[in-house]
Design a protein around this motif. Sequence first.
Motif, PDB file in Angstrom:
ATOM      1  N   PRO A 166       0.836  -1.205   0.000  1.00  0.00           N
ATOM      2  CA  PRO A 166       0.000   0.000   0.000  1.00  0.00           C
ATOM      3  C   PRO A 166       0.868   1.251   0.000  1.00  0.00           C
ATOM      4  CG  PRO A 166       0.165  -0.869   2.215  1.00  0.00           C
ATOM      5  CD  PRO A 166       0.900  -1.842   1.338  1.00  0.00           C
ATOM      6  N   PRO A 167       0.309   2.400  -0.382  1.00  0.00           N
ATOM      7  CA  PRO A 167       1.081   3.649  -0.301  1.00  0.00           C
ATOM      8  C   PRO A 167       1.352   3.995   1.156  1.00  0.00           C
ATOM      9  CG  PRO A 167      -1.216   4.103  -0.823  1.00  0.00           C
ATOM     10  CD  PRO A 167      -1.047   2.615  -0.894  1.00  0.00           C
ATOM     11  N   PRO A 168       2.394   4.732   1.440  1.00  0.00           N
ATOM     12  CA  PRO A 168       2.699   5.108   2.829  1.00  0.00           C
ATOM     13  C   PRO A 168       1.649   6.062   3.375  1.00  0.00           C
ATOM     14  CG  PRO A 168       4.142   6.259   1.305  1.00  0.00           C
ATOM     15  CD  PRO A 168       3.394   5.257   0.497  1.00  0.00           C
ATOM     16  N   THR A 169       1.484   6.038   4.673  1.00  0.00           N
ATOM     17  CA  THR A 169       0.563   6.961   5.328  1.00  0.00           C
ATOM     18  C   THR A 169       1.193   8.351   5.422  1.00  0.00           C
ATOM     19  OG1 THR A 169       1.419   6.497   7.535  1.00  0.00           O
ATOM     20  CG2 THR A 169      -0.337   5.052   6.706  1.00  0.00           C
ATOM     21  N   ARG A 170       0.391   9.354   5.757  1.00  0.00           N
ATOM     22  CA  ARG A 170       0.927  10.708   5.909  1.00  0.00           C
ATOM     23  C   ARG A 170       2.006  10.733   6.997  1.00  0.00           C
ATOM     24  NH1 ARG A 170      -0.835  15.977   4.573  1.00  0.00           N
ATOM     25  NH2 ARG A 170      -1.887  14.848   2.894  1.00  0.00           N
ATOM     26  N   GLY A 171       1.746  10.012   8.078  1.00  0.00           N
ATOM     27  CA  GLY A 171       2.736   9.969   9.156  1.00  0.00           C
ATOM     28  C   GLY A 171       4.056   9.371   8.705  1.00  0.00           C
ATOM     29  N   GLN A 172       3.993   8.318   7.892  1.00  0.00           N
ATOM     30  CA  GLN A 172       5.214   7.685   7.402  1.00  0.00           C
ATOM     31  C   GLN A 172       5.985   8.598   6.454  1.00  0.00           C
ATOM     32  OE1 GLN A 172       3.313   4.122   5.923  1.00  0.00           O
ATOM     33  NE2 GLN A 172       4.025   2.889   7.661  1.00  0.00           N
ATOM     34  N   THR A 173       5.264   9.365   5.638  1.00  0.00           N
ATOM     35  CA  THR A 173       5.959  10.294   4.741  1.00  0.00           C
ATOM     36  C   THR A 173       6.645  11.410   5.532  1.00  0.00           C
ATOM     37  OG1 THR A 173       3.931  11.598   4.408  1.00  0.00           O
ATOM     38  CG2 THR A 173       4.380   9.836   2.827  1.00  0.00           C
ATOM     39  N   ILE A 174       6.026  11.835   6.626  1.00  0.00           N
ATOM     40  CA  ILE A 174       6.638  12.877   7.462  1.00  0.00           C
ATOM     41  C   ILE A 174       7.928  12.351   8.103  1.00  0.00           C
ATOM     42  CG2 ILE A 174       6.346  14.260   9.561  1.00  0.00           C
ATOM     43  CD1 ILE A 174       3.343  14.437   8.837  1.00  0.00           C
ATOM     44  N   VAL A 175       7.869  11.123   8.610  1.00  0.00           N
ATOM     45  CA  VAL A 175       9.063  10.510   9.202  1.00  0.00           C
ATOM     46  C   VAL A 175      10.164  10.386   8.155  1.00  0.00           C
ATOM     47  CG1 VAL A 175       9.997   8.396  10.205  1.00  0.00           C
ATOM     48  CG2 VAL A 175       7.797   9.281  10.995  1.00  0.00           C
ATOM     49  N   PHE A 176       9.791   9.981   6.940  1.00  0.00           N
ATOM     50  CA  PHE A 176      10.767   9.828   5.864  1.00  0.00           C
ATOM     51  C   PHE A 176      11.376  11.187   5.512  1.00  0.00           C
ATOM     52  CE2 PHE A 176      11.829   9.463   1.283  1.00  0.00           C
ATOM     53  CZ  PHE A 176      12.759   8.437   1.370  1.00  0.00           C
ATOM     54  N   ALA A 177      10.548  12.227   5.456  1.00  0.00           N
ATOM     55  CA  ALA A 177      11.054  13.575   5.156  1.00  0.00           C
ATOM     56  C   ALA A 177      12.044  14.030   6.221  1.00  0.00           C
ATOM     57  CB  ALA A 177       9.889  14.557   5.050  1.00  0.00           C
ATOM     58  N   CYS A 178      11.745  13.722   7.453  1.00  0.00           N
ATOM     59  CA  CYS A 178      12.635  14.083   8.558  1.00  0.00           C
ATOM     60  C   CYS A 178      13.971  13.338   8.439  1.00  0.00           C
ATOM     61  CB  CYS A 178      11.959  13.770   9.886  1.00  0.00           C
ATOM     62  SG  CYS A 178      12.908  14.262  11.345  1.00  0.00           S
ATOM     63  N   THR A 179      13.883  12.044   8.151  1.00  0.00           N
ATOM     64  CA  THR A 179      15.092  11.225   8.007  1.00  0.00           C
ATOM     65  C   THR A 179      15.960  11.727   6.860  1.00  0.00           C
ATOM     66  OG1 THR A 179      13.956   9.273   8.880  1.00  0.00           O
ATOM     67  CG2 THR A 179      15.960   8.897   7.599  1.00  0.00           C
ATOM     68  N   MET A 180      15.351  11.968   5.703  1.00  0.00           N
ATOM     69  CA  MET A 180      16.099  12.412   4.528  1.00  0.00           C
ATOM     70  C   MET A 180      16.699  13.797   4.739  1.00  0.00           C
ATOM     71  SD  MET A 180      16.140   9.906   2.518  1.00  0.00           S
ATOM     72  CE  MET A 180      16.951  10.754   1.171  1.00  0.00           C
TER      73      MET A 180
END
Length: 346
Positions: free
Chosen positions: A283-297
Amino acid sequence: MKIKIIEAGNVFLTRDKIEKRWRAFYKMLRQGKGLKSFDGIEIAEKHVMHDAHRVITRRTLKLHEAIRAASPLKTEELIKLGRIAGGVDAMTVTADRADEIAAAVHEEFGWLAPATQYVWHALRRAAEDGTPVRVPPVILVGPPGIGKSVWARFVAHQIGLPAVDIDASKGAVGFSINGTERGWSTAQPGRPVEMIISSRIANPLIIVDEICKSVSMTSEKGRRMSLEDALLSLLEPATAAAWDCPFYRVSFDMSHISWILTANTTDGIPAPLLSRCRVINLPPPTRGQTIVFACTMSGRRGLSDDAARAVIDAVKYADRSFSMRDIIKIVEHAHAIDDTTPYLLH
């Protein structure tokens, strides 16, 4: 762990090896049969070895020339294959290392948990069985931009496997995988074979992207090659163990390769290919997961606090969902302008 990877018959027989075999043959023949002549000529016992030497030298040269003439391989190609003729290494893992790899991958790609779990189980089985690492063929199906290919490369890096990326949407994917027959200017080995030869590793990880967009191609000799044609014999361990390379014309053991295929949908993927692979729907990532990914990157790219906050806010408050590919582009854009206009993303 060492694995024999090629079966090349007499291709690698050197003159020294041929001569050694002839000498052993004549010694056994003379001892077992009481041989007193060669070619019907009676000779004294003290002259047997002298005459045998002349026969051996002549026949060694003749056989070696015949072998070289029959082989389609050039000298540099024989040298390349000769480096792996004695076997190559195969990567292995312990159970503890398998757990560590799975944990690292999950921490980085939490939204791809089903795929990570599949790899973890494969690593665990290899550790328990004491066999080389091999991820059974799998097709990751999910929306574009969620990181399927990046995840696969990260998995290879964590395990320590050499990896090859092949784009199935470019048309010549079948020939990229299998290679092409020699005799034409475009003849070349397939990329999996080349990776095994260059890395001297028996179990690389091959990533084939966008298999739902693949098309068939035809070689200069009129040979049709589709993704399905190229992959079917390589995905079956029994046939992959003695796979005939059309370029080198020797048999390679390709059964230790890990195959990870990606697609946006299963529509258009041939049924025989689907039946030979595990299909994992992501499935596509959730909004929360995209925020975590943005923070990590943002942290990994070394953005300033202001620039990182701008990136995270852009993802958090956008009126649409961002893919992981979108976030990487945003981070790269922020990095490019971080020193001059750090607030541009607000």
